[in-house]
Design an enzyme around this catalytic site. Structure first.
Site, mmCIF file in Angstrom:
data_model
loop_
_atom_site.group_PDB
_atom_site.id
_atom_site.type_symbol
_atom_site.label_atom_id
_atom_site.label_comp_id
_atom_site.label_asym_id
_atom_site.label_seq_id
_atom_site.Cartn_x
_atom_site.Cartn_y
_atom_site.Cartn_z
ATOM 1 N N PRO A 23 24.085 -23.159 34.527
ATOM 2 C CA PRO A 23 24.416 -23.447 33.129
ATOM 3 C C PRO A 23 24.337 -24.944 32.863
ATOM 4 C CG PRO A 23 26.390 -22.835 34.374
ATOM 5 C CD PRO A 23 25.218 -22.578 35.258
ATOM 6 N N ALA A 57 27.813 -23.758 29.210
ATOM 7 C CA ALA A 57 29.224 -23.608 28.887
ATOM 8 C C ALA A 57 29.367 -23.289 27.401
ATOM 9 C CB ALA A 57 29.983 -24.885 29.230
ATOM 10 N N GLN A 100 28.397 -18.551 30.740
ATOM 11 C CA GLN A 100 29.579 -19.266 31.223
ATOM 12 C C GLN A 100 30.506 -19.520 30.037
ATOM 13 O OE1 GLN A 100 29.655 -23.616 32.250
ATOM 14 N NE2 GLN A 100 29.782 -22.851 34.359
ATOM 15 N N TYR A 182 37.577 -29.418 32.821
ATOM 16 C CA TYR A 182 37.849 -28.692 31.596
ATOM 17 C C TYR A 182 39.155 -27.912 31.739
ATOM 18 C CZ TYR A 182 33.168 -30.296 30.608
ATOM 19 O OH TYR A 182 32.072 -31.101 30.421
ATOM 20 N N ARG A 230 33.495 -20.621 38.214
ATOM 21 C CA ARG A 230 33.051 -21.926 38.722
ATOM 22 C C ARG A 230 34.277 -22.781 38.993
ATOM 23 N NH1 ARG A 230 28.206 -26.129 37.252
ATOM 24 N NH2 ARG A 230 27.117 -24.593 38.525
ATOM 25 N N GLY A 325 19.846 -27.039 38.439
ATOM 26 C CA GLY A 325 19.914 -27.507 37.067
ATOM 27 C C GLY A 325 18.773 -28.458 36.761
#
Length: 372
Positions: A23, A57, A100, A182, A230, A325
């Site tokens: 992601p 995300a 995600q 987060y 994650r 990624g």
């Protein structure tokens, strides 16, 4: 030992190989709605032969966005916009699709990276970030507002609603974002969590809210749909008041008992004091430690760029999957090239079969491509 191009079963989902498109936030949505950029971006990545593509995300609420332009799944409008993207991907590729889901917590209301990435004040188009405790991400920033217990229940319901929307959209799997500083990671780490109620203090209390969110999402989606998490395996802050690999293993063990299907092992993100030894595969040892101690499928991430490197990670038992990624942004056909180099096979659209160099037709399991 497993091979990079071997299938992997996660509940009712079978991945054709061990390559995952990680992601990657695009900061290109409009009020949470996916845009034409998402179709172009994800469409390109979906044709590359990876086993699974995980969308960026995706905020479970408006205030849970990292930036004003983050993708969301809190409204009917968000769901309708994302439906168009999913339909396009399904029409073009057999790739398995994950999403995600996350909440930015105190890292919300930030500018996009190319605009500096700093906190946006409310009078400049931002909003009040929410967090476990009234502790700012950076010392010069205004403090976020500490969440009440009632607000925690509402955000948990937001995760459930977003997961329900994802199932309705036809996603094959869901990943909860408890990493990179987060909200769910903020609850885990003593750097961000100084609460004195049931959600702070001991590791048991700090794990409580992320585990509650996982339980609620797992209960809300069909049993056949895998749900992963994650994690940031370490804060990379060298003091006693930080999140560590040992604590990650304890958290992973609790998640395993609750039915987690994979752990996507990353690191850092909760403190500007972090000292990360960045280099090729710099987080793979964390995935390996979690895999060995917890005993659930793990995903390795972090500067995995070369096919043989990825093959060695999987065949050596360090992780069950590798997620790429930046490497696939640079080369969306990375999995094709890996299959060619390692004598593997991936899925590719027949419209592109003729593109392979002479002698590489076996990449798609085909030996000829004729016309008449």
């Amino acid at each position: 030992m497993a091979h990079l191009f071997d299938p992997l079963v996660l509940r009712g989902l079978t991945l054709p190989n061990r390559i995952v498109v990680s992601p990657m936030c695009q900061y290109s949505a409009s009020n949470g709605d996916a845009t034409a950029w998402h179709k172009a971006h994800l469409g390109s990545l979906a044709l590359g032969g990876a086993g699974m593509l995980c969308l960026e995300a995706t905020a479970v609420s408006r205030e849970g966005r990292i930036t004003p332009a983050c993708l969301g799944l809190w409204s009917d409008e968000n769901e309708a916009a994302l439906a168009g993207v999913v339909q396009m991907l399904r029409a073009a590729s057999p790739i398995r699709l994950a999403i995600q889901l996350g909440h930015a917590g105190r890292k919300a209301s930030s500018a996009a990276p190319w605009d500096g990435g700093q906190l946006i004040a409310a009078d400049a188009g931002g909003w009040q970030p929410l967090a476990p405790s009234a502790l700012p991400q950076k010392s010069q920033e205004p403090a976020p507002r500490a969440l009440t217990v009632d607000e925690l229940a509402r955000i948990k319901a937001d995760f459930v609603q977003a997961a329900t929307r994802a199932v309705r959209l036809g996603f094959d799997a869901i990943e909860l974002h408890a990493a990179h500083g987060y909200l769910l990671h903020q609850f885990l780490s003593p750097i961000a969590n100084r609460r004195d109620d049931l959600y702070g203090g001991s590791i048991e209390n700090r794990m409580r809210y992320p585990l509650e969110v996982f339980d609620a999402v797992r209960a809300a989606v069909p049993d056949s749909i895998p749900v992963g998490v994650r994690v940031s395996a370490t804060d990379w802050v060298d003091d006693e008041s930080s999140w560590t690999l040992d604590q990650t293993i304890e958290f992973g063990t609790r998640l395993k008992a609750k039915g987690v299907d994979w752990l996507d092992v990353s690191s850092g993100g909760v403190s500007p004091r972090q000292q990360i030894p960045v280099g090729p595969g710099y987080q793979v040892h964390l995935a390996q430690a979690v895999k060995r101690a917890v005993g659930v499928p793990t995903v390795a991430v972090g500067l995995i760029t070369e096919p043989q490197q990825a093959q060695d990670i999987v065949s050596g038992g360090q992780a069950d999957l590798v997620a790429l990624g930046r490497a696939v942004l640079y080369n969306p056909r990375w999995a094709w090239h890996a299959a060619a180099e390692l004598d593997g096979q991936v899925q590719g659209p027949p419209q592109y079969w003729r593109s392979l160099p002479a002698g590489k037709n076996a990449v798609f399991g085909k030996t000829t491509f004729g016309m008449r």
